[in-house]
Every structure is written in C-alpha cells, then in structure tokens.
Design an enzyme around this catalytic site. Sequence first.
Site, PDB file in Angstrom:
ATOM      1  N   PRO A   1      99.897 120.278 129.657  1.00 11.63           N
ATOM      2  CA  PRO A   1      99.013 120.577 130.796  1.00 11.63           C
ATOM      3  C   PRO A   1      97.789 119.658 130.799  1.00 11.63           C
ATOM      4  CG  PRO A   1      99.490 122.556 129.494  1.00 11.63           C
ATOM      5  CD  PRO A   1      99.981 121.383 128.714  1.00 11.63           C
ATOM      6  N   GLU A   2      97.408 119.214 131.980  1.00 10.45           N
ATOM      7  CA  GLU A   2      96.194 118.408 132.118  1.00 10.45           C
ATOM      8  C   GLU A   2      95.135 119.245 132.840  1.00 10.45           C
ATOM      9  OE1 GLU A   2      96.117 114.342 132.934  1.00 10.45           O
ATOM     10  OE2 GLU A   2      98.205 113.966 132.373  1.00 10.45           O
TER      11      GLU A   2
END
Length: 293
Positions: A2-3
């Site tokens: 996840p960013e």
Amino acid sequence: MPELPEVETVRRGLAPAMEGARFVAVKAHRRDLRWPLPKDFATRLQGKTVVGLGRRAKYLLADLSSGDVLLMHLGMSGSFRVDRDGGEQVPGKYHHERGQHLAHDHVVFRMSSGAVVTFNDPRRFGSMKIVPRTRLDEEPLLRSLGPEPLGNAFDAAMLAHACWRKTTSLKAALSDQRIVAGLGNIYVCEALHRARLSPKRKASTAATRSGAPNVRAERLVAGIRAVLTEAIKAGGSSLRDHKRTDGELGLFQHNFRVYDRAGEPCPTPGCTGTIKRIVQNGRATFFCPVCQR
Ligand SMILES: [Zn+2]
C-alpha cells in the site's frame, strides 16, 4: 504494497468505525507482527476512546483519550476489515475472500460503535505500536520523515532545496522518505510522467545553481499533488462502492498512466512514445523516453 493514497483510503474507511468510539475488547491472536506487540497492548487500549484517526506518511495514528497514540502500519500485505452487526455492508465476494484468510486475522478491536475492526496480514510485515503523544516527535519511526506531499510544508522551494546538491536520480530523490514522506515506487513513476521529467535525470536539476526552485521543481510538486489527489479520490469511491478498507481497491491499475504499462503507447496527448521499463536501485521504473526529458 500500500502507498499513501491507499493508506489514506484505509483511514477514511476506518474513521466512522473508530473515531469517537471506545475500545470495548482488544484481542491479539498473534503478537509477532513485524515487531512484537507490546506486552500491555490490550490493557493500554481497552476502555480508551479514539479521539481522532490521523495519518502521517504511511502510518495511521489513532489518538487516544489516555494520551497515547496507537501507530498502525499495513506493511506489505496488511488490511483492515470493518464488520458490523447484520453484515449487510459487505458484498458476497468479500465473504468468500475473508473465509480463506481468517488464519491471518491477527488483531481484533471490538469498538463501542458496534463495529469490529480486524487487522489481517498474511505476511506479517505490518506493525502496531503505542507511543505517548508527548513523545511522538522523538518516535524513531516518524522522526526522520520529510513533509507530507499534500501538506503546506511541501512546495517547490522545499523540494529544490532538498534536491539541490544531490547527484542521485530524481526517481531516487522522490523515493527518499526524508525528502518527501509516503511516496512509493508507483506514485513516483506516475508523478514524474505528469511532470514530463525523466526518472534518470539528476535530482540537482530540480534547483537552480543557488538552490532556488526552477520550473522542474514546480512541475514535480504539481505532478505529485495531482496524482495523489486523484488516487485518493479513486480510493474514496472504491470505499463507497465496496465498503472495504484494505486499500486494495484504491489501487486502480487502469488509472496508472505508466506504471506496469511497458510496451504500451504513452498516454500524453500528442506523444508518440512507448512506455519503457528500466531498473533503478533494484526497483522497476516505468516512463516515456519521448516526453519525459
Ligand atoms: Zn510520452
């Protein structure tokens, strides 16, 4: 992994279940996440109210009525699930996936809002830590982080100054969490494409000889902000449609202009280039060699 936009999507999905609610019961099925959970994990949370749920880079920060802050990081494969009585908020497909992965439900929060918040993480690179709010500035996980890319402290002058004497590539500079927090491989590639700058270009070329911002620094800041804002917006609509908080649906692959699109035509209007994949510092970079100079 996840960013920032995915983590922000998770935050927005968790907020209605957690903000203003008290931890009624806390269960840790496995304590060996990336780091072991503190011994007093459950007792420091139980009975406390979540005053606010914030985010710093890729960390979720739950501010508690006790003066503690619960830090949560999704790691590589972590996700949260919100279950409410009735279960009408979750589509059928979700039940199927959930059944397969129950073994990876490591931490369960039963909230006074009626919601059960479950942290699931097959690879256990995620983490949770409790820090007194007064010591947050000294917290090693947060201390060296650069400014938030969507915050006021991040602008062309700041970016130019940080890149000024750097001989590394722009790709490496933007991936450096000390320069700007929360940008990962995907959004660095996307931002560079929007800024029409080559990922191989030297970072120092985003500043004048005296360290002042130039047009490249301006374009980078605009590109970073645009791509993150759009991704957060897309994540928000995925949340409304699917009631999920794992951020996975925030990763709208079809919205990426260059990431994972090697061999495809460049989407820049009027550009005849083809997206190319190279490796920089061990990570894949996707860019258009024609319009990104
Ligand atoms: Zn192009």
